[in-house]
Structure formats: C-alpha cells, structure tokens
Enzyme design. Structure first.
Site, mmCIF file in Angstrom:
data_model
loop_
_atom_site.group_PDB
_atom_site.id
_atom_site.type_symbol
_atom_site.label_atom_id
_atom_site.label_comp_id
_atom_site.label_asym_id
_atom_site.label_seq_id
_atom_site.Cartn_x
_atom_site.Cartn_y
_atom_site.Cartn_z
ATOM 1 N N LYS A 53 8.754 45.625 -35.516
ATOM 2 C CA LYS A 53 8.676 44.234 -35.044
ATOM 3 C C LYS A 53 8.208 44.051 -33.552
ATOM 4 O O LYS A 53 7.329 43.324 -33.254
ATOM 5 C CB LYS A 53 10.128 43.766 -34.967
ATOM 6 C CG LYS A 53 10.252 42.367 -34.398
ATOM 7 C CD LYS A 53 9.657 41.298 -35.210
ATOM 8 C CE LYS A 53 9.142 39.946 -34.373
ATOM 9 N NZ LYS A 53 8.468 38.951 -35.021
ATOM 10 N N CYS B 251 8.312 34.803 -28.074
ATOM 11 C CA CYS B 251 8.345 36.129 -28.543
ATOM 12 C C CYS B 251 7.196 36.957 -27.934
ATOM 13 O O CYS B 251 7.486 38.146 -27.274
ATOM 14 C CB CYS B 251 7.624 36.316 -29.897
ATOM 15 S SG CYS B 251 8.816 35.060 -31.073
HETATM 16 N N1 SAJ Z 1 -2.820 33.253 -28.489
HETATM 17 C C1 SAJ Z 1 -3.898 33.440 -27.863
HETATM 18 N N2 SAJ Z 1 -5.064 33.941 -28.538
HETATM 19 C C2 SAJ Z 1 -4.970 34.498 -29.751
HETATM 20 C C3 SAJ Z 1 -3.799 34.141 -30.333
HETATM 21 C C4 SAJ Z 1 -2.785 33.609 -29.780
HETATM 22 O O1 SAJ Z 1 -4.164 33.223 -26.405
HETATM 23 O O2 SAJ Z 1 -6.040 34.925 -30.350
HETATM 24 C C5 SAJ Z 1 -1.714 32.599 -27.589
HETATM 25 C C6 SAJ Z 1 -1.091 31.385 -28.092
HETATM 26 O O3 SAJ Z 1 -1.944 30.458 -27.822
HETATM 27 C C7 SAJ Z 1 -0.017 31.429 -27.852
HETATM 28 C C8 SAJ Z 1 0.692 32.910 -27.875
HETATM 29 O O4 SAJ Z 1 -0.827 33.708 -27.779
HETATM 30 O O5 SAJ Z 1 0.323 31.092 -26.350
HETATM 31 C C9 SAJ Z 1 1.541 33.285 -28.871
HETATM 32 O O6 SAJ Z 1 0.972 32.608 -30.161
HETATM 33 P P1 SAJ Z 1 0.942 33.568 -31.632
HETATM 34 O O7 SAJ Z 1 0.449 32.605 -32.743
HETATM 35 O O8 SAJ Z 1 0.097 34.798 -31.346
HETATM 36 O O9 SAJ Z 1 2.465 34.030 -31.606
HETATM 37 P P2 SAJ Z 1 3.856 33.556 -31.913
HETATM 38 O O10 SAJ Z 1 4.525 33.817 -30.578
HETATM 39 O O11 SAJ Z 1 3.711 31.989 -32.227
HETATM 40 O O12 SAJ Z 1 4.194 34.344 -33.093
HETATM 41 C C10 SAJ Z 1 4.438 35.545 -32.965
HETATM 42 C C11 SAJ Z 1 3.778 36.296 -34.194
HETATM 43 N N3 SAJ Z 1 3.487 37.774 -34.310
HETATM 44 C C12 SAJ Z 1 2.471 38.143 -34.395
HETATM 45 O O13 SAJ Z 1 1.539 37.450 -35.151
HETATM 46 C C13 SAJ Z 1 2.202 39.752 -34.497
HETATM 47 C C14 SAJ Z 1 4.665 35.932 -35.458
HETATM 48 O O14 SAJ Z 1 4.429 36.524 -36.866
HETATM 49 C C15 SAJ Z 1 6.384 36.476 -35.179
HETATM 50 O O15 SAJ Z 1 7.031 36.368 -36.370
HETATM 51 C C16 SAJ Z 1 6.763 35.718 -33.828
HETATM 52 O O16 SAJ Z 1 5.862 36.196 -32.792
HETATM 53 C C17 SAJ Z 1 8.107 36.249 -33.544
HETATM 54 O O17 SAJ Z 1 8.812 35.417 -33.793
HETATM 55 O O18 SAJ Z 1 8.235 37.344 -33.092
#
Ligand code: SAJ
Length: 455
Positions: free
Chosen positions: A219, A273
């Site tokens: 995780k 997260c």
């Molecule tokens: N972000 C970027 N560039 C990207 C992708 C995201 O700058 O290419 C930014 C987003 O704007 C945001 C942050 O990253 O600020 C996180 O967004 P996210 O959509 O990547 O992730 P979370 O935190 O909403 O959800 C993550 C997910 N983990 C993964 O994709 C590995 C989700 O599957 C998990 O269940 C969740 O964390 C969790 O609860 O741990």
C-alpha cells in the site's frame, strides 16, 4: 460459530458488517457492502457525523454517494450508530477504516488506530472477522493491532483477522472499490479465506493473498510510486520551462513509447495519502528511520511546486508591468484535486499564502468546498468579479471549471493572465482571447521560469 459457519454466512450475504470510521474510505466501503445486500452498521467517534449520516447527509463530495446513502438507509441495509458496542455486537465482521495521518514532524500517528483497536479489544470478538483497511507501517498489523484485539481470543481458532488495504481514489470511490484488484494480507489461512470471500462479493477483479507485512508495504509503495513519478514529472516540467517548450506536448511524444508513462506535472501533491504515505514507509513502528534519497527528494520537489506556481503568477504579473499590491488574483479550487471536497494538504493553501504575502488581493472560488485558506471567497463566476481580476489560477480540475464559458474571461482586466496548473484549457483558445496562458511546464518565454530552491 465455527469457521465454516462464518464462511457460509459471508458467502451468502448473511454476515452483518460493522465499519469503524466513516470517512472518505469507510463510508463508500460501508455503502458498497450495503448495496450488495449485507446489513452494515456504521460507527464513527464523531457523533455529529453519525447524526448527519442518519439524516442522509454525506459529509463529503463523491459521485453517487447521496443516492446510495439515501437508498441504503431507506431499505435498512445501512445503519449509522454512535455506539461501538451496539454495532460490533450486531456484526460478524468488523472493518476498520480510521485515518492514519503523520504528526507535524512526519512520524506515523497511529492514535486513531490504537483507540479503535483498544475499544474493540474490550468487546467480545469471539467468532468474528476483523479487517484493517487503514494504511499502516509494516508490522503494525501483526505486532501492534493483533496483540490488542486478541486478548480474549485465539487467531485462527475462535477469531479471524486480516489486513486489506483500501485502494480507492477519492472522486471515483465506488467504481474503484468494485473494479480495482484487492490485496489480502493474512497470518493464518482461515482468515485469508474469510476475507477473500467477503471481498469477492463486492470486487469484480482479482484478489491476491499474501502475508500482512507485504500487504502493508504494498500500500505504501503504491502511493510512494505515484508520488515519486509525479515528482519526476514536476522536475521535467521545470526543465521544459528552461528550454521554453511545452511539457504537455513532451508527455504526448514520450508516452508514445510503450515503456514510458510520464505523469502530469501540476501545482504539487495534496490529499490525505500521497503527502504522508512515503513517511509511513520510511518510519517503521519500531527501529530506526530508513533513509531513501529518491523518496525524500521527491517529497521535496512536490512540496516545492506550490511555491513555484506562486512565482509563475507573480513573475507573469510583473512582466506585464503590474505592481503586485495593485493586483487581484482569482484562485479556482481549494480542493486538493478535481471533483473532491477534501482540502487536506491542498497546494492552493501555500499558493494563496505566498500571493497574500506579496500584497496581492486573492479571491477563491470552489463550489465543492467551504475552505478559503484566508482568501476572499466568491460564490460564482459573475462578470462583475471577473472584470476585476488580473490573473486567474486553476489549482483543481473540477468539471465545473472545465465547462467555464471562455468568453467571460475576456472581461478580465487589461493584460490578463491565466495560470492553468491542471491543463484544463487549450492554450490556443486562451491565447486567441488575448490572454497570456501559463502552466507548469509552459511559459511563454523562459524568463518567466523560476529556479528550484531560489524562489
Ligand atoms: N497529481 C499530479 N499529477 C498526476 C496525478 C496526480 O500532480 O499525474 C496530484 C493530484 O492533483 C493530487 C495528488 O497528486 O494533488 C494526489 O492525487 P491522486 O489522484 O494521485 O491520488 P489520491 O491521493 O487521490 O489517491 C491515491 C491513490 N493511489 C494511487 O493511485 C497509487 C488511490 O488509489 C489510493 O487509494 C489513495 O491514494 C489512498 O487512499 O491511499
């Protein structure tokens, strides 16, 4: 009840479930099990949350949550209750979804998990299955949770437990609970089988069994993998600014290679997260902190991005001959990402603070949140507001923002600027309106770029 009887109850949707912690993971999980036909009792230490859920009012934005909450309360499948003993006594399976944040000095804060485990340990858990879904440092399940909850039971004999990390992405919670493969970490075979049967009834994808330590680590590694990849994208976007080329175009070209998958650069990494899971990974519950240059540097790069965005904004304003103390900037989004109402670790907080320190007037618009981070909140994109703005900064890619009528932007003040950190607009469409378009990894001329660390 024997193992075989519990297994049969789970398989036949007859087992009652208690979900402890009704946040952005617990509530969608509870409602998904309720939708599939299980009777679900929902418990949270926050009594006002239980009250609002009982009145069918979800506390956060999530596609489809309102309808499902109303439906499952009306048909009696979901029952929020503020007594843990009531919920546990009525249930055969308990799923813990409490938050595991970090402290200010980025150490794991397991206080919510400890409290939940302690309260559970005081109840009769015989013949029940306990699942932990919260993200936790390796060995927490075996060395920290199990000893507390098995005081009056024996694992694999008259009690069962497994670690099943949640994997849902807020904003797509319901589809991801059902479509994302799940990992089950178990210490005894019976617990693994019981957990597998339970999740098989809601997940339309693979279920992998492993030991609890690997499940815990998986995780944290998944979220760290994403954090590191986003940091790499952010760093490349800074390099693009130096060369004066468009990062989005570069990504399109590079990602045509079958083994390259560049992530998107942006205003920084927020949410409950990604900003903290790398620290859970590097801080075991016992023993010394683990060193990792790439993980630590990635966190620094992502933490730097809001500062970089504020610098892009002020550089652009100054390049247009504007005096910062005479400018009005509208921030679109205080949520940490698009289509969610969660503002934890949102990049917009620091962007707003820096712009205010530079004496800019800062307005915020976010139809999904009430948070302003100290800026002036506006309730709609009325032309009378837009015409006072020198710059507009997109920080969250909400669908509402993607559908903005671009013509309204023409009424912005003279020499207007749009800093679109989430790439929701086509630069050409904006430039056609006579507005300067800037993004992370897209500056009109490389003089607008900032240097990492010198901002
Ligand atoms: N972000 C970027 N560039 C990207 C992708 C995201 O700058 O290419 C930014 C987003 O704007 C945001 C942050 O990253 O600020 C996180 O967004 P996210 O959509 O990547 O992730 P979370 O935190 O909403 O959800 C993550 C997910 N983990 C993964 O994709 C590995 C989700 O599957 C998990 O269940 C969740 O964390 C969790 O609860 O741990």
């Amino acid at each position: 009840m024997s193992y075989e009887q519990l297994l049969e109850k789970i398989q036949n949707f007859q087992a009652n479930i208690c979900v402890v912690g009704l946040g952005q993971v617990g509530l969608p999980t509870a409602l998904t099990f309720a939708k599939q036909g299980y009777k679900v009792y929902g418990y949270d230490i926050d009594k006002s949350l239980i009250n609002s859920l009982s009145q069918k009012q979800p506390s956060f934005e999530e596609e489809g949550i309102q309808e499902l909450l109303s439906k499952t309360i009306d048909n009696g499948k979901f029952e929020p209750n503020n007594s843990l003993s009531y919920c546990v006594n009525k249930s055969d399976t308990i799923i813990i979804c409490v938050a595991t944040p970090t402290t200010l000095d980025v150490q794991p804060n397991l206080s919510f998990l400890k409290k939940a485990s302690k309260s559970l340990g005081e109840l009769d858990l015989q013949e029940k299955l306990v699942i932990i879904e919260s993200s936790i440092p390796p060995r927490t399940f075996k060395d920290f949770v199990l000893p507390i909850i098995t005081q009056n039971t024996t694992l694999g004999k008259n009690f069962w437990a497994a670690y099943v990390p949640e994997r849902l992405s807020p904003g797509q919670a319901f589809s991801e609970i059902q479509e994302t493969p799940r990992i089950i970490g178990n210490e005894d075979e019976q617990s693994g089988n019981l957990a597998k049967s339970l999740y098989q009834n809601i997940v339309n994808s693979k279920i992998l069994l492993t030991n609890s330590k690997i499940a815990e680590l998986s995780k944290l590694v998944e979220n760290t993998y994403r954090d590191v990849n986003i940091a790499f994208a952010n760093e490349i976007s800074l390099i693009c600014e130096k060369y004066g080329i468009d990062f989005a175009e570069l990504v399109k070209v590079c990602n045509s290679h079958p083994r390259v998958n560049l992530h998107m650069a942006g205003p920084g990494v927020g949410g409950p997260c990604l900003p903290k899971d790398p620290y859970l990974l590097l801080n075991p519950i016992e023993g010394e902190k683990i060193e990792s240059k790439i993980i630590t540097e990635s966190r620094k790069i992502n933490d730097f991005m809001p500062l970089h965005v504020s610098k892009l904004v002020t550089n652009a304003l100054e390049s247009q001959g504007k005096s910062l103390d005479d400018t009005t900037i509208l921030i679109l989004g205080t949520a940490y990402k698009g289509n969610v109402s969660d503002t934890r670790f949102s990049p917009s907080k620091q962007i707003i603070q820096v712009l205010q320190q530079k004496q800019c007037r800062v307005l915020v618009y976010d139809p999904l949140t009430i948070e302003t981070f100290g800026a002036e909140k506006i309730d709609n994109l009325d032309i009378t507001i837009i015409e006072n703005c020198d710059a507009l900064v997109v920080v969250a890619d909400h669908n509402q923002f993607k559908n903005i009528d671009l013509n309204i932007l023409q009424s912005m003040k003279k020499k207007p600027i749009i800093v679109d950190t989430k790439r929701i607009f086509n630069p050409k469409d904006i430039e056609k309106l006579g507005i300067i378009y800037i993004s992370v990894g897209y500056v009109e001329n490389s003089n607008l770029s900032t240097n990492m660390g010198n901002s």
